[in-house]
Structure formats: structure tokens, C-alpha cells
Design a protein around this motif. Sequence first.
Motif, PDB file in Angstrom:
ATOM      1  N   MET A   1       0.529  -1.223   0.053  1.00  0.00           N
ATOM      2  CA  MET A   1       0.045  -0.067  -0.079  1.00  0.00           C
ATOM      3  C   MET A   1       1.062   1.556  -0.276  1.00  0.00           C
ATOM      4  N   MET A   2       2.541   1.356   0.381  1.00  0.00           N
ATOM      5  CA  MET A   2       2.543   2.316   0.359  1.00  0.00           C
ATOM      6  C   MET A   2       3.447   3.013  -0.772  1.00  0.00           C
ATOM      7  N   PHE A   6       2.734   6.178  -2.768  1.00  0.00           N
ATOM      8  CA  PHE A   6       3.640   6.723  -3.047  1.00  0.00           C
ATOM      9  C   PHE A   6       3.295   7.115  -4.583  1.00  0.00           C
ATOM     10  N   ALA A   7       3.653   6.243  -5.519  1.00  0.00           N
ATOM     11  CA  ALA A   7       3.219   6.329  -6.632  1.00  0.00           C
ATOM     12  C   ALA A   7       2.378   6.950  -7.280  1.00  0.00           C
ATOM     13  N   LYS A   8       1.174   7.339  -6.767  1.00  0.00           N
ATOM     14  CA  LYS A   8      -0.568   7.920  -6.753  1.00  0.00           C
ATOM     15  C   LYS A   8       0.064   9.110  -6.615  1.00  0.00           C
ATOM     16  N   ILE A  52      -4.904   8.200 -10.477  1.00  0.00           N
ATOM     17  CA  ILE A  52      -4.453   8.977  -9.806  1.00  0.00           C
ATOM     18  C   ILE A  52      -6.043   9.496  -9.652  1.00  0.00           C
ATOM     19  N   THR A  53      -7.149  10.089  -9.903  1.00  0.00           N
ATOM     20  CA  THR A  53      -8.359  10.365  -9.932  1.00  0.00           C
ATOM     21  C   THR A  53      -9.402   9.680  -9.240  1.00  0.00           C
ATOM     22  N   GLY A  78       2.512  -4.573  -6.723  1.00  0.00           N
ATOM     23  CA  GLY A  78       2.678  -3.260  -5.424  1.00  0.00           C
ATOM     24  C   GLY A  78       1.826  -2.096  -5.498  1.00  0.00           C
ATOM     25  N   LEU A  79       1.294  -2.208  -7.368  1.00  0.00           N
ATOM     26  CA  LEU A  79       0.851  -1.200  -7.238  1.00  0.00           C
ATOM     27  C   LEU A  79      -1.334  -1.782  -7.319  1.00  0.00           C
ATOM     28  N   LYS A  80      -1.040  -2.763  -7.010  1.00  0.00           N
ATOM     29  CA  LYS A  80      -2.489  -3.737  -6.963  1.00  0.00           C
ATOM     30  C   LYS A  80      -3.121  -4.463  -8.518  1.00  0.00           C
TER      31      LYS A  80
END
Length: 194
Positions: A1-2, A6-8, A52-53, A78-80
Motif C-alpha cells: 500500500m505504501m 507514493f506512486a499515486k 490518480i483520480t 505493489g501497485l495492486k
Amino acid sequence: MMLYSFAKTVVKSIFKPLYRIEVIGRENFPSTGGVLLCSNHISNLDPPVVGITCPRPVCFMAKEELFNAPILKSLLPGLKAFPVKRGMSDRGALRTGLALLKDGEVLGLFPEGTRSKTGQLGKGMAGAGFFALRSEAAVVPCAVIGSYIPLRKTKVVYGKPIDFTKLKEEKVSAEEATEKIMDEIRKLIETHQR
């Protein structure tokens, strides 16, 4: 989730000003429970832009080949994201998607299965209808409108959840359920295109 958070944050800080992203209908998105998020697909940039939205983290199905790419194979989980075999019924991916929805997650799909070469909305595949009919998840249509030209506006529109009660009672096919979803995406595009 971290990694996801962070990526978002990083992607949002770059994409929002670059593509002048405007989000419409965020209030239509359920704050809890499983959500099947279905969007049109005009560019490879759609998954990060929808990600991101969206008010909640999104688990995307991604083509299996991406999980074999050197850097992506360690980043994507990690990005689900989870893999799906394209061009066939991937039972493992279907089970994973249903389990995510049952656990109250957001499952992001591009029902067309591939990017539209023309920018026009294509035909949706049965997978979206399968998830809509087989789960108790809210089904939220989404439209990405724009051309991803830097400094030109790109809109991301979230519609109201689609009521599938009647369609479930009528025992419609997965194809018919997908058509309903695609109709709602089409309406969002037509309403907000100008």
C-alpha cells in the motif's frame, strides 16, 4: 500500500498539471464496499489517470505479458495489479477479481479489452458483465475524455452506480450486462465531450 500511495502522489503531481485533468462526478463513487469500475480505453495512460483520480485505491487487471517485463514484474503487484491472459477465459483472473470485490476492493476494468485505435468507444467484452452479475459490487461507469496532449484538458467522469437488480432478476447474459455498462459509458462521453 505504501508503494501505491507514493506512486499515486508522484504521478498526480506530474499528470494533473501536464494534462490539466478535471475530475467530474467523484461524489458518485461509493466510499465503501466492493466497486467494479469500468472505463473506456483510449491510451496506455488511462490506468494511471483513472488510478490518480479515483477516490479509492484501484486493483487493475493487466495483461500477463507486463508481469514478465524486468522492472514491471516487481512493481505491478505493489501497485495492486494482477495478471490476466488475454484472448481466452482466464478462470484464475476471474476468481481473483471476484475475491477482490467480495473483500470490498475496487476492481478497475477496461471492458473493451484493448485500446481504441480511433478514440471511439468499442465493443465491450463479456468479462465486465460477468463481474457485474456474479458479485454484489456497485458498478461505476467511467469515461476518460481527451487526447492526452500536454496542456490540453483531459476529463475523467465518474457516473452514478448502475442498478443491476432488474438485469439479475431477468438472468441476462454477461454480454447483455456488458452492453448496459458500455451504454452508460457512452452516455458519459456524449454528455461531457464538449
